[in-house]
Design an enzyme around this catalytic site. Structure first.
Site, PDB file in Angstrom:
ATOM      1  N   HIS A  67     -29.017 -16.400  -4.926  1.00 36.88           N
ATOM      2  CA  HIS A  67     -28.957 -15.149  -5.674  1.00 36.88           C
ATOM      3  C   HIS A  67     -27.604 -14.494  -5.482  1.00 36.88           C
ATOM      4  O   HIS A  67     -26.888 -14.771  -4.512  1.00 36.88           O
ATOM      5  CB  HIS A  67     -30.078 -14.190  -5.245  1.00 36.88           C
ATOM      6  CG  HIS A  67     -30.108 -13.919  -3.772  1.00 36.88           C
ATOM      7  ND1 HIS A  67     -30.719 -14.758  -2.875  1.00 36.88           N
ATOM      8  CD2 HIS A  67     -29.605 -12.896  -3.037  1.00 36.88           C
ATOM      9  CE1 HIS A  67     -30.602 -14.271  -1.647  1.00 36.88           C
ATOM     10  NE2 HIS A  67     -29.929 -13.146  -1.719  1.00 36.88           N
ATOM     11  N   CYS A 193     -30.310  -7.541   3.655  1.00 37.52           N
ATOM     12  CA  CYS A 193     -29.421  -8.687   3.492  1.00 37.52           C
ATOM     13  C   CYS A 193     -28.215  -8.247   2.672  1.00 37.52           C
ATOM     14  O   CYS A 193     -28.215  -7.146   2.112  1.00 37.52           O
ATOM     15  CB  CYS A 193     -30.149  -9.862   2.836  1.00 37.52           C
ATOM     16  SG  CYS A 193     -30.506  -9.655   1.076  1.00 37.52           S
TER      17      CYS A 193
END
Length: 677
Positions: A67, A193
């Site tokens: 991603h 993250c």
């Protein structure tokens, strides 16, 4: 929503896309580009691989979720591949056959990010993965994905409701496995993250599920792209331990000060959530376990209202303290390097350092040799770091108001304040103006297509323009005049006036032991620190000496009259010797929190004496931090030591006398706690 997040042309079933992650990602990136959802397949692939290089995106169960955010992405999208030949994305249990490429534009809106994070959460559910593997057509895949990211609003039993991405996730224990005489066990966690799209929310759900299996209440704050409600002060205070599963810094880490902590990267919370919950529970019972650094929260602070309901006075104080706290590392690093430069090159290095650094080298030493050259290098590094003082102050004041979009206008305001000579006051005012300007612009209604530009272009541009114009045209000159007048006034102080200033600074440094008043006095000293200005050097000496008094006084008191203190306080007293010697006023907080009416006035008395004596002796200090470790930067070391010793003794004597008059509940002990006085 005008564009669905996934369509059948973004799906490849039972395909052979290559053996390497780069091949699979490249193929899915090309599908997104061919569908008009990205402008460049190569740019999208490179952005996803760059994220992959930070930490692999393979997950247990044969899943991979590469991603990224990329300017090449025009529409938030999901590409999906069910691979005929698995590719190794770095999962602990082997290669992946299910791959989702999650692609988000730079500055994607919150609604899109919620959809993407909802998918990430679904990937920890075995039944969802089984359905993906069993699907016969791309249309079935689309239906499965849409079902988890846009669920139908049908009534659900309370026990099965899915927490939204904007709340602190909570898992209540299914079957508490503990004795009925003990209180419920609670763990709080923060997950984050680098992109805040997938791992953040998967880690949160994994910890929640692990808590349910262990019979533990788990509450998680997800610091990701789709937003979250911060854990409340009460949740944190009553937690037994904290888990930080992050690949980036924890926002508001100081809220957890003193809590036993387990820290790891975000992927470990996905791969080993049960282990992490068990480790957190073990840490809660282990007095030697690692704890979150910082001053432990006082009982009073645990009842404070959350930021959403704070009054503007409290909110303004928090904003200013945020700026000061981010400024201090620049001050400490820069100031200590400057002091080391003086140690090696002498005080005259201040006038020649720039020339020496530019014109000489390690093989072409200046007059004075290696020591002079190294002194010049250290001084110049320190000066450059110190020059960020006002911009950092203004930048992080604006950050506290408007988050990241406030940083650029805030730093700009600080730079303008330095340019026009407005100094520390200019940084304070400019940071506030920049932050509120950015916040106001962020709340303006804009078309959907312009939302992605707001945080990275529109807000920084126009907020910088507003604050820059105001600082140059309206605020700069008056603030510069005030700063100049204050400097002249300080330089004119002598005799009784200087001693009175020393008393005031000493009282401020000891009033709240690292709180707003203490930080205000410290910031006042470091903002004016100038090696060519004797008055500023005296102020710095008074502030540091007075700030060293509280921990040293409490350490002395616990040594001389241990019977007046609990076992825990006597142990804190041993640590306070080093904390005080290092100029860490917070070392006295445990004592002040337990008995504020006796400890704080006593410390203020000692600090006032020390501040007054330092000013009376004319002691100077050219380093902004360090305690005994920067004694080489003290001018008149004998006077400094005398003032520090007398303040410490007076503070210790006052607190001992106050505690002898009437013992407080905090000092009542069992016979086993008492030792001979």
């Amino acid at each position: 929503m005008s564009d669905p997040i996934i369509t059948t042309d973004l799906i490849a079933l039972d395909a052979n896309l290559g053996a390497e992650p780069a091949d699979v990602i490249g193929s899915l990136a090309q599908r997104l580009t061919d569908a008009g959802r990205a402008t460049s397949a190569d740019a999208l692939r490179d952005a996803a691989l760059a994220r992959e290089s930070q930490s692999p995106t393979g997950l247990p169960g044969g899943i991979a979720i590469p991603h990224c955010r990329s300017a090449a992405v025009t529409v938030p999208s999901l590409g999906f591949a069910r691979l005929a030949h698995k590719a190794d994305f770095g999962a602990p249990d082997g290669p992946a056959d299910l791959v989702f490429l999650i692609a988000a534009p730079e500055g994607a809106g919150a609604e899109h990010m919620k959809l993407l994070s909802a998918l990430a959460r679904a990937l920890v559910r075995p039944e969802f993965l089984a359905a993906l593997r069993a699907a016969a057509t791309p249309a079935e895949i689309v239906g499965l994905v849409v079902e988890v990211i846009e669920p139908q609003e049908t009534p659900q039993p309370a026990a099965t409701e899915k927490p939204s991405a904007e709340t602190a996730i909570q898992a209540e224990p299914v079957v508490p496995q503990q004795d009925s005489t003990t209180s419920p066990r609670t763990v709080v966690a923060v997950t984050a993250c680098p992109t805040g799209i997938a791992h953040t929310y998967m880690a949160a759900d994994s910890l929640v599920a692990a808590g349910q299996r262990a019979g533990v209440t788990v509450r998680v704050e997800t610091q990701g792209s789709s937003g979250s409600t911060p854990l409340s002060a009460a949740d944190i205070d009553f937690a037994d331990a904290v888990i930080f599963a992050t690949d980036v810094g924890v926002k508001g880490r100081e809220r957890f000060a003193g809590k036993p902590v387990i820290e790891s990267g975000v992927k470990r919370a996905i791969n080993e959530p049960d282990v992490m919950v068990s480790e957190a529970l073990a840490a809660a019972k282990d007095p030697t376990a690692a704890v979150v650094s910082g001053a432990a929260r006082s009982e009073k602070s645990s009842t404070a209202v959350d930021s959403g309901s704070l009054g503007w006075g409290t909110r303004l104080r928090q904003i200013l303290l945020t700026g000061v706290s981010y400024m201090i590392p620049f001050v400490a690093a820069g100031g200590l390097l400057i002091a080391l430069g003086f140690l090696l090159g002498g005080y005259e290095i201040a006038g020649t350092a720039k020339t020496i650094v530019l014109d000489n080298s390690i093989t072409d030493l200046p007059a004075g040799g290696l020591a002079t050259y190294l002194g010049a290098v250290l001084f110049q590094i320190g000066s450059l770091a110190f020059s960020f003082l006002v911009p950092a102050l203004a930048g992080y004041i604006a950050y506290a108001i408007a988050d990241r979009p406030g940083l650029a206008p805030g730093f700009t305001a600080g730079a303008v304040a330095v340019f026009v000579g407005a100094g520390f006051l200019g940084g304070l005012v400019g940071g506030l103006v920049a932050g509120f300007a950015a916040l106001w612009i962020a709340k303006l209604g804009v078309p959907q297509w312009a939302r992605g530009l707001m945080p990275v272009v529109v807000i920084p541009l126009f907020a910088s323009l507003v604050v820059g114009m105001l600082m140059f045209i309206v605020l700069g000159k008056p603030l510069a005049a005030v700063t100049s007048g204050l400097t002249h006034w300080l330089n004119s102080l002598s005799g009784t006036s200087a001693i009175l200033l020393g008393i005031i600074l000493g009282l401020m440094m000891c009033f709240d032991l690292g709180g707003p008043v203490n930080k205000a006095a410290y910031a006042f000293a470091v903002a004016g620190l100038n090696v060519n200005d004797t008055a500023s050097l005296k102020i710095m000496a008074a502030v540091m000496a007075a700030g060293m008094v509280p921990p040293l006084a409490m350490a002395l008191a616990t040594t001389v009259r241990p019977k007046l203190f609990t076992t825990a306080e006597r142990e804190n007293g041993k640590a306070a010797w080093l904390l005080g010697a290092s100029f860490i006023s917070e070392g006295a907080i445990p004592f002040a929190a337990a008995d504020p009416l006796r400890v704080i006035p006593s410390m203020m008395a000692g600090g006032a004496v020390t501040g007054a004596l330092v000013m009376a002796f004319g002691t100077t200090l050219s380093a902004p931090h360090g305690g005994i470790f920067v004694f080489f930067a003290v001018g008149g070391i004998a006077g400094f030591l005398i003032a520090l010793a007398l303040g410490t003794v007076i503070g210790a004597a006052c607190v001992t006398a106050a505690k002898q008059l009437r013992k407080t509940p905090s000092t009542k002990e069992s016979p086993a706690d008492l030792v001979p006085a």
